[in-house]
Design a protein around this motif. Structure first.
Motif, mmCIF file in Angstrom:
data_model
loop_
_atom_site.group_PDB
_atom_site.id
_atom_site.type_symbol
_atom_site.label_atom_id
_atom_site.label_comp_id
_atom_site.label_asym_id
_atom_site.label_seq_id
_atom_site.Cartn_x
_atom_site.Cartn_y
_atom_site.Cartn_z
ATOM 1 N N ARG A 98 3.869 10.623 9.555
ATOM 2 C CA ARG A 98 4.513 11.257 10.700
ATOM 3 C C ARG A 98 4.548 10.338 11.916
ATOM 4 O O ARG A 98 5.502 10.326 12.680
ATOM 5 N N GLY A 99 3.538 9.541 12.094
ATOM 6 C CA GLY A 99 3.473 8.661 13.257
ATOM 7 C C GLY A 99 4.516 7.568 13.245
ATOM 8 O O GLY A 99 4.776 6.927 14.245
ATOM 9 N N GLN A 100 5.117 7.322 12.071
ATOM 10 C CA GLN A 100 6.107 6.257 11.953
ATOM 11 C C GLN A 100 7.507 6.812 11.732
ATOM 12 O O GLN A 100 8.430 6.082 11.419
ATOM 13 N N GLY A 101 7.691 8.109 11.880
ATOM 14 C CA GLY A 101 9.008 8.702 11.685
ATOM 15 C C GLY A 101 9.208 9.107 10.239
ATOM 16 O O GLY A 101 8.669 8.487 9.327
ATOM 17 N N PHE A 102 9.955 10.167 10.018
ATOM 18 C CA PHE A 102 10.139 10.673 8.656
ATOM 19 C C PHE A 102 11.008 9.764 7.813
ATOM 20 O O PHE A 102 11.151 9.968 6.627
ATOM 21 N N ASN A 103 11.638 8.765 8.443
ATOM 22 C CA ASN A 103 12.437 7.832 7.661
ATOM 23 C C ASN A 103 11.552 6.812 6.944
ATOM 24 O O ASN A 103 12.025 6.044 6.128
ATOM 25 N N VAL A 104 10.260 6.782 7.268
ATOM 26 C CA VAL A 104 9.338 5.869 6.606
ATOM 27 C C VAL A 104 8.710 6.591 5.433
ATOM 28 O O VAL A 104 7.874 7.489 5.601
ATOM 29 N N VAL A 105 9.128 6.211 4.251
ATOM 30 C CA VAL A 105 8.682 6.901 3.038
ATOM 31 C C VAL A 105 8.185 5.860 2.045
ATOM 32 O O VAL A 105 8.743 4.772 1.943
ATOM 33 N N LYS A 106 7.148 6.211 1.329
ATOM 34 C CA LYS A 106 6.627 5.321 0.289
ATOM 35 C C LYS A 106 6.247 6.158 -0.921
ATOM 36 O O LYS A 106 5.449 7.098 -0.829
ATOM 37 N N THR A 107 6.841 5.842 -2.050
ATOM 38 C CA THR A 107 6.478 6.509 -3.297
ATOM 39 C C THR A 107 5.355 5.731 -3.954
ATOM 40 O O THR A 107 5.440 4.511 -4.110
ATOM 41 N N ILE A 108 4.301 6.436 -4.313
ATOM 42 C CA ILE A 108 3.166 5.760 -4.954
ATOM 43 C C ILE A 108 3.176 6.092 -6.445
ATOM 44 O O ILE A 108 3.701 7.129 -6.862
ATOM 45 N N PRO A 109 2.622 5.209 -7.268
ATOM 46 C CA PRO A 109 2.746 5.351 -8.736
ATOM 47 C C PRO A 109 1.817 6.404 -9.349
ATOM 48 O O PRO A 109 0.969 6.098 -10.200
ATOM 49 N N ARG A 164 -6.149 7.436 -3.862
ATOM 50 C CA ARG A 164 -5.287 6.330 -3.421
ATOM 51 C C ARG A 164 -4.802 6.580 -1.983
ATOM 52 O O ARG A 164 -4.762 5.665 -1.159
ATOM 53 N N ILE A 165 -4.421 7.822 -1.678
ATOM 54 C CA ILE A 165 -3.914 8.143 -0.344
ATOM 55 C C ILE A 165 -5.003 7.951 0.713
ATOM 56 O O ILE A 165 -4.737 7.463 1.818
ATOM 57 N N ARG A 166 -6.228 8.291 0.375
ATOM 58 C CA ARG A 166 -7.338 8.062 1.311
ATOM 59 C C ARG A 166 -7.492 6.562 1.603
ATOM 60 O O ARG A 166 -7.725 6.158 2.746
ATOM 61 N N ASN A 167 -7.363 5.756 0.558
ATOM 62 C CA ASN A 167 -7.452 4.306 0.742
ATOM 63 C C ASN A 167 -6.296 3.783 1.587
ATOM 64 O O ASN A 167 -6.472 2.881 2.421
ATOM 65 N N ILE A 168 -5.118 4.337 1.363
ATOM 66 C CA ILE A 168 -3.954 3.943 2.162
ATOM 67 C C ILE A 168 -4.197 4.258 3.636
ATOM 68 O O ILE A 168 -3.904 3.462 4.526
ATOM 69 N N PHE A 169 -4.756 5.437 3.899
ATOM 70 C CA PHE A 169 -5.000 5.824 5.278
ATOM 71 C C PHE A 169 -5.998 4.875 5.963
ATOM 72 O O PHE A 169 -5.874 4.591 7.159
ATOM 73 N N GLU A 182 0.784 -1.151 -0.273
ATOM 74 C CA GLU A 182 0.733 -2.341 -1.124
ATOM 75 C C GLU A 182 -0.669 -2.923 -1.174
ATOM 76 O O GLU A 182 -1.137 -3.369 -2.225
ATOM 77 N N LEU A 183 -1.340 -2.897 -0.038
ATOM 78 C CA LEU A 183 -2.703 -3.413 -0.011
ATOM 79 C C LEU A 183 -3.630 -2.540 -0.844
ATOM 80 O O LEU A 183 -4.460 -3.037 -1.605
ATOM 81 N N ALA A 184 -3.481 -1.227 -0.718
ATOM 82 C CA ALA A 184 -4.315 -0.307 -1.494
ATOM 83 C C ALA A 184 -4.047 -0.436 -2.988
ATOM 84 O O ALA A 184 -4.936 -0.226 -3.820
ATOM 85 N N GLN A 185 -2.806 -0.801 -3.320
ATOM 86 C CA GLN A 185 -2.455 -0.954 -4.733
ATOM 87 C C GLN A 185 -2.931 -2.283 -5.302
ATOM 88 O O GLN A 185 -2.956 -2.479 -6.500
ATOM 89 N N GLY A 186 -3.298 -3.189 -4.412
ATOM 90 C CA GLY A 186 -3.813 -4.476 -4.868
ATOM 91 C C GLY A 186 -2.769 -5.548 -4.983
ATOM 92 O O GLY A 186 -2.997 -6.581 -5.606
#
Length: 415
Positions: free
Chosen positions: A43-54, A67-72, A86-90
């Motif tokens: 939300r802080g980056q606008g709803f146009n910022v979307v990332k699909t995680i695997p 994974r989402i906790r690590n992303i945060f 990307e960093l959380a995914q390695g």
């Protein structure tokens, strides 16, 4: 704003609540993507910022939540959603072996492409700081952003020192290569402003950043007289004679130490005269110098006469003995062993605040060009660097060139 599905299942509501509750300022929400994966929004980056995680959008959402906790965690450190994911995914290399591969690729790029440098130059200027990057990133808890990585690799060098500047710039180039050529995450793009990493010297701490020029022709001549060319020890006399000749060339021609090895005398058929020529090509990030003609500037003795060392005639006749291999390091080592040099260096630092080195012969040549009203373009051509480099290293030359140009213009208008 994304459309919300009606009739959500209980596990979906629980999953979404768990994500939004990670932190009161989390700003993260999850929905089902069109292909059935977990879609993450910040939300802080606008709803146009979307990332699909695997991860599949399914009732067993525990792994996705982790994974989402690590992303945060990475978002909280200042990374954007894409970089954090990307960093959380390695995708950003953390293992030492990944960085080793990148270092090998970087070396190949620096030596064989662009303004190619020699392997010796790479090993001296780039390899030590880049190897430290590899070592730091192979540790158990490596840094997670380029700023911290750079700081870790340069903190043992004094702020604003030349060594620290070189390390910071080398690491920046290494990380740029890693991102642009090796495809690691954009998170590792180094900052463009490196001033905070280079730092500033502490108040009252003198930083000797580069060599300064000698004070006068006489100062150089008096020092050269102290070299033991007439020593009873044949070995000492031979070494002194060779270095005496070397320093004479550096002073009269404004040479870099290494250029002694690339010096030759050619004949100009138009002007019917011999001239000094240097074939050395200095490579740097902004280009390479070309072989050039060199104009001598003889020193003036106490009586106001030109010092005639007959360097060209002796060189042409193979009578000018020189050290077998001249480098800045070799010249510096010889000078540091001379008591007269040690005293002169201390006096210059104490009285003038000037740090003299073997490059001071060259810097004094530049100063004499300025004092003799030789324009910056001509001086830089003879010295083998661009006019921009000449003005950068010798700021007084830019001011004097402008002043002299306008003086001549005014004189012509009066005439």
């Amino acid at each position: 704003m994304p459309l919300q599905r009606l009739n959500k299942k209980a596990w979906e509501i629980e999953f979404q609540r768990a994500v939004s509750s990670i932190d009161e300022n989390c700003g993260l929400t999850v929905t089902r993507s069109k292909i059935g994966n977990v879609e993450l929004r910040h939300r802080g980056q606008g709803f146009n910022v979307v990332k699909t995680i695997p991860f599949k959008w399914e009732e067993n959402w525990g792994d996705a939540y982790t994974r989402i906790r690590n992303i945060f965690k990475f978002i909280a450190e200042g990374h954007n959603l894409k970089a954090a994911a990307e960093l959380a995914q390695g995708k950003a290399p953390k293992k030492g072996k990944d960085w080793v591969h990148i270092l090998e690729s970087f070396k190949d790029q620096k030596i064989n492409f662009g303004t190619a440098i020699t392997e010796a130059t790479f090993n001296k200027q780039y390899l030590p700081p880049c190897e430290m990057v590899v070592n730091v990133m192979s540790k158990k808890n490596p840094p997670t952003n380029p700023a911290d990585l750079i700081d870790i690799c340069v903190k043992d060098w004094k702020p604003q020192s030349v060594s620290r500047k070189h390390r910071v710039r080398a690491i920046k180039q290494f990380l740029d290569h890693a991102v642009n050529r090796e495809g690691i995450a954009d998170i590792w793009t180094p900052p463009t402003d490196l001033s905070s990493h280079i730092g500033k010297a502490k108040k009252g701490e003198i930083q000797i950043q580069k060599a300064g020029a000698f004070e006068s022709d006489i100062q150089i001549l008096d020092f050269l007289k102290t070299l033991p060319t007439d020593s009873e020890a044949k070995k000492d006399a031979d070494a002194a004679t060779r270095w005496f000749n070397c320093f004479c060339l550096m002073a009269e021609l404004g040479l870099r130490p290494i250029e002694i090895n690339f010096l030759q005398v050619l004949f100009d058929p138009i002007n019917k005269e011999h001239y000094w020529h240097c074939t050395f090509i200095k490579k740097a990030g902004n280009g390479a110098t070309q072989p050039r003609r060199i104009e001598p500037l003889p020193l003036i003795d106490r009586d106001g006469n030109e010092v005639k060392w007959n360097l060209m005639e002796r060189f042409k006749s193979n009578l000018l003995l020189l050290p077998e291999r001249v480098t800045g390091e070799a010249a510096g080592t010889y000078l540091k062993r001379r008591e007269s040099w040690i005293q002169l260096k201390a006096d210059m630092k104490r009285l003038q605040g000037t740090n003299i080195t073997c490059y001071s012969f060259r810097h004094y040549y530049a100063l004499r060009c300025h004092l003799k009203l030789i324009d910056s373009g001509s001086a830089s051509l003879s010295m083998g660097h661009s006019i921009e480099a000449h003005h950068r290293n010798y700021p007084y030359s830019k001011e004097s060139t402008t002043t002299n140009a306008f003086k001549l213009a005014r004189a012509r208008s009066v005439a």
